[in-house]
Design an enzyme around this catalytic site. Structure first.
Site, short mmCIF file in Angstrom:
data_model
loop_
_atom_site.label_atom_id
_atom_site.label_comp_id
_atom_site.label_asym_id
_atom_site.label_seq_id
_atom_site.Cartn_x
_atom_site.Cartn_y
_atom_site.Cartn_z
N ASP A 7 -63.32 -12.15 45.71
CA ASP A 7 -63.93 -10.82 45.59
C ASP A 7 -64.66 -10.65 44.25
OD1 ASP A 7 -61.68 -10.71 43.96
OD2 ASP A 7 -61.37 -8.58 44.33
N GLU A 60 -49.96 -9.91 48.51
CA GLU A 60 -50.23 -8.68 49.23
C GLU A 60 -51.07 -9.00 50.46
OE1 GLU A 60 -50.69 -4.99 46.65
OE2 GLU A 60 -51.93 -6.44 45.60
N SER A 75 -63.61 -4.44 41.22
CA SER A 75 -63.10 -5.41 42.18
C SER A 75 -63.98 -5.57 43.42
CB SER A 75 -61.68 -5.04 42.56
OG SER A 75 -61.09 -6.07 43.29
N HIS A 76 -63.42 -5.25 44.59
CA HIS A 76 -64.13 -5.48 45.85
C HIS A 76 -65.11 -4.35 46.19
CE1 HIS A 76 -60.68 -3.01 46.53
NE2 HIS A 76 -61.21 -2.57 47.64
N SER A 121 -53.61 -7.61 51.31
CA SER A 121 -55.02 -7.32 51.02
C SER A 121 -55.70 -8.53 50.37
CB SER A 121 -55.10 -6.11 50.11
OG SER A 121 -54.29 -6.30 48.96
N ARG A 181 -55.12 3.79 55.48
CA ARG A 181 -54.84 2.42 55.91
C ARG A 181 -53.63 2.45 56.85
NH1 ARG A 181 -58.27 -0.03 52.49
NH2 ARG A 181 -58.09 0.18 50.23
N THR A 217 -54.71 2.55 41.91
CA THR A 217 -53.94 1.33 42.18
C THR A 217 -54.25 0.24 41.16
OG1 THR A 217 -54.17 1.86 44.53
CG2 THR A 217 -53.28 -0.29 44.00
N LYS A 263 -53.15 -11.39 40.61
CA LYS A 263 -53.41 -12.24 41.76
C LYS A 263 -54.59 -13.13 41.41
CE LYS A 263 -55.83 -8.49 44.28
NZ LYS A 263 -55.43 -7.20 43.69
N ASP A 301 -64.02 -9.50 41.26
CA ASP A 301 -63.42 -9.93 40.00
C ASP A 301 -62.56 -11.18 40.13
OD1 ASP A 301 -61.60 -8.46 41.50
OD2 ASP A 301 -60.47 -7.83 39.74
N ASP A 338 -59.88 -12.01 41.98
CA ASP A 338 -58.42 -12.06 42.17
C ASP A 338 -58.02 -12.15 43.64
OD1 ASP A 338 -59.17 -9.45 42.64
OD2 ASP A 338 -57.72 -8.55 41.26
N ARG A 339 -58.96 -11.90 44.55
CA ARG A 339 -58.61 -11.98 45.98
C ARG A 339 -59.04 -13.31 46.57
NH1 ARG A 339 -59.23 -6.21 48.97
NH2 ARG A 339 -58.40 -4.96 47.28
C1 VG1 Z 1 -56.13 -2.15 47.38
C2 VG1 Z 1 -55.15 -3.05 48.07
C3 VG1 Z 1 -54.03 -3.45 47.12
C4 VG1 Z 1 -54.64 -4.10 45.88
C5 VG1 Z 1 -55.65 -3.17 45.25
C6 VG1 Z 1 -56.37 -3.79 44.08
O1 VG1 Z 1 -55.48 -0.96 46.98
O2 VG1 Z 1 -54.62 -2.43 49.21
O3 VG1 Z 1 -53.15 -4.30 47.78
O4 VG1 Z 1 -53.64 -4.39 44.94
O5 VG1 Z 1 -56.65 -2.81 46.22
O6 VG1 Z 1 -57.02 -4.97 44.45
P1 VG1 Z 1 -55.58 0.41 47.81
O7 VG1 Z 1 -54.82 1.41 46.98
O8 VG1 Z 1 -57.03 0.72 47.96
O9 VG1 Z 1 -54.95 0.14 49.13
V1 VG1 Z 1 -58.45 -5.40 43.69
O10 VG1 Z 1 -58.80 -6.92 44.09
O11 VG1 Z 1 -59.47 -4.21 44.40
O12 VG1 Z 1 -58.22 -5.08 42.10
CO CO Z 2 -60.15 -7.73 42.90
#
Ligand code: VG1
Ligand code: CO
Length: 544
Positions: A278, A364, A113-114, A366, A497, A18, A377, A280, A282-283
């Protein structure tokens, strides 16, 4: 000669998910694993002579080492100029801002990221294109193809560079600029928001803030912007020092992982606004005193209020949300008479809509919200939106959201994650649902009658590209909806999910606990997905 070409063997598993390539640190530490992926990006990019690239990351374990490797490979691949965040740091939105501002051809962001960080945890790398946004699917597909046939990579044989001192120097013919990671980004924020108003409200004590940086990259950004520039009380930013393992926690801003902040916000000492970001940056999570703002609601509230903020006075061109995000923003778009797009999960799908000026705001479920100011984001941007709003409307966060519900109705919403199931079980659940799609419409359980069921497919209205199988959608005739999909960001097994929502127009019923309000729908989702039976799990591992 300083430039070496080294032989390497391909890996079969460098398919970005993703959001970039995410793997366990141990996977990245395999011989040439990082080098292969980076060279594959350069091979797909083509000629970069005289061009600018951006490099930085969220500060997690391996960030510095990977930055050194990429610096040397960029030089060897003929990049003209490389902008590197001091200390190897750049938040994802700041990287996006820099790429756009300095007309770079693209950039590397080092982040998972997270996901947690450290020697036994996760690392990641993503490539952003010249618009500042995540590389589109066609590009990442090409990188993946290239990574499966790669035979050599180029690297400059030079000592490590000093990442910690701002300045400029030459590295094997490439100009390196080690820059303040915060300055350009902070300048952009100042253009979008009413800084004097926010500053006055914070300094007078009319509003107050607690921002949890979760020991991730936003610490330096938040301190500079909230405390130094806007005058929030010292200590308003907590966990503000980036650590390689995020202090052992998940840098994931939700009620589970930002527990300390959540406790403060539900206590008698709660500030006006509580927020977190989070790994990086962006959240965003937004809370008020005794109040949690569901990300889907935050998007809808911003859609209804953004025109009040200086950078958006001309109003919104359109909005977009990822498919599993609640339909609250759709109601605002309808009232405003603007377009509302529904895209697959992942920020890369907003890029074309933003570039084509079809939308101003997107988000989103998330905990991701952003606008056309960058192509990612943006966590701190969302916090500044809310700070500006509470200073302007002189209302609490909770009152702003309750007003919104009175006007538009409330979309009760929750996401249930089942983490750590085997890939086979996860795929089995989705496959079985997909198989049953044709037989679902018309079926009824109590108040819930299925009016439609499909596997979401998206045709990009700008370039016509099609992305199929983006999630199972089940819609009920009473305004409820269930969505199932598998995560594309995990590094182990599968995460299922389940996204649940139900529309409630009646203001006397807007004060319920979503888990209670949605109970029947939750049971139905579990039943339809045969989740317990197939996974052996008693319930979700994370509820947001
Ligand atoms: C998750 C979230 C999605 C977001 C992605 C990257 O993806 O659901 O909405 O864009 O993380 O966010 P997934 O495929 O695990 O549902 V970040 O802040 O982790 O770059
Ligand atoms: Co992130």
């Amino acid at each position: 000669m300083q430039i070496e070409t080294r032989r390497t063997l391909p890996y079969p598993d460098q398919k970005p998910g993703t959001s970039g390539l995410r793997k366990k640190v141990k996977v990245f530490l395999q011989e040439n694993y990082l080098e292969n992926f980076v060279q594959s990006v350069f091979d797909v990019l083509g000629e970069v002579a005289g061009k600018t690239l951006v490099l930085g990351g969220d500060g997690r374990y391996l960030n510095r080492r990977a930055a050194q490797t990429i610096l040397k490979m960029a030089a060897a691949n003929g990049v003209g100029r490389l902008l590197v965040g001091q200390g190897g740091l750049l938040s994802t939105p700041a990287a996006s801002c820099l790429i756009r501002k300095h007309r770079a051809v693209g950039g590397f962001v080092l982040s998972a990221s997270h996901n947690p960080g450290g020697p036994d945890e996760d690392f990641g790398i993503k490539y952003n294109a010249g618009n500042g946004g995540p590389a589109p699917q066609a590009f990442t597909d090409a990188v993946y193809r290239r990574s499966r046939e790669i035979g050599e990579y180029r690297i400059a044989e030079v000592p490590d560079v000093d990442l910690d001192t701002a300045g400029q120097f030459d590295l094997a013919g490439m100009r390196v600029e080690i820059i303040d990671p915060v300055a350009d980004y902070a300048q952009l924020m100042e253009r979008l928001f009413d800084f004097p108003l926010i500053e006055g409200a914070l300094k007078s004590g009319a509003i107050s803030l607690c921002f949890d940086a979760m020991h991730a990259v936003t610490g330096p950004y938040a301190r500079r912007i909230f405390e130094e520039r806007l005058g929030a009380a010292p200590g308003s930013v907590i966990h503000g020092t980036p650590l390689e393992d995020f202090g052992g926690g998940h840098p994931d801003p939700n009620l589970v992982h930002a527990r300390g902040l959540a406790e403060l916000m539900y206590s008698g000492r709660a500030p006006t606004l509580g927020a977190a970001s989070d790994g990086d940056g962006d959240r965003n999570m937004i809370m008020g005193s005794q109040f949690f703002v569901t990300p889907s609601d935050s998007l809808a509230v911003l859609a209804a209020n953004l025109h009040l903020l200086p950078g958006y006075r001309q109003g919104l061109r359109g909005v977009a949300r990822s498919m599993p995000t609640s339909r609250a923003v759709d109601r605002v778009a309808q009232a405003l008479g603007i377009d509302c797009y529904e895209t697959p999960t992942g920020w890369k799908f907003f890029g074309n809509l933003l570039d084509a000026h079809r939308i101003t705001l997107c988000g989103e479920e998330s905990f991701g919200t952003g606008s056309d100011h960058v192509r990612e984001k943006d966590g701190l941007w969302a916090v500044l939106c809310w700070l500006n709003l509470v200073a302007l409307r002189k209302q609490s966060v909770g009152d702003i959201v309750r007003d919104h519900w009175r006007r538009f109705g409330r979309d009760y919403y929750s996401r249930h994650d089942y983490e750590g199931m085997s890939a086979a079980v996860g795929e089995g659940i989705i496959a079985r649902l997909r198989e049953r799609l044709p037989s679902l419409p018309g079926q009824r359980w109590g108040a819930y009658a299925i009016s439609g069921a499909d596997d979401f497919s998206y045709t990009d209205p700008v370039d016509g590209s099609v992305s199929a199988q983006q999630g199972i959608r089940i819609v009920f005739d009473n305004g409820a909806r269930i969505v199932y999909r598998l995560s594309g960001t995990g590094t182990e097994g599968a995460t299922l999910r389940i996204y649940l929502e139900q529309y409630e127009p009646d203001p006397t019923r807007h004060d319920r606990d979503p888990q209670v309000y949605l109970r029947e729908l939750i049971e139905l989702a579990e039943h339809l997905g045969e989740v317990k039976r197939r996974s052996g799990m008693d319930g979700p591992t994370v509820i947001t």
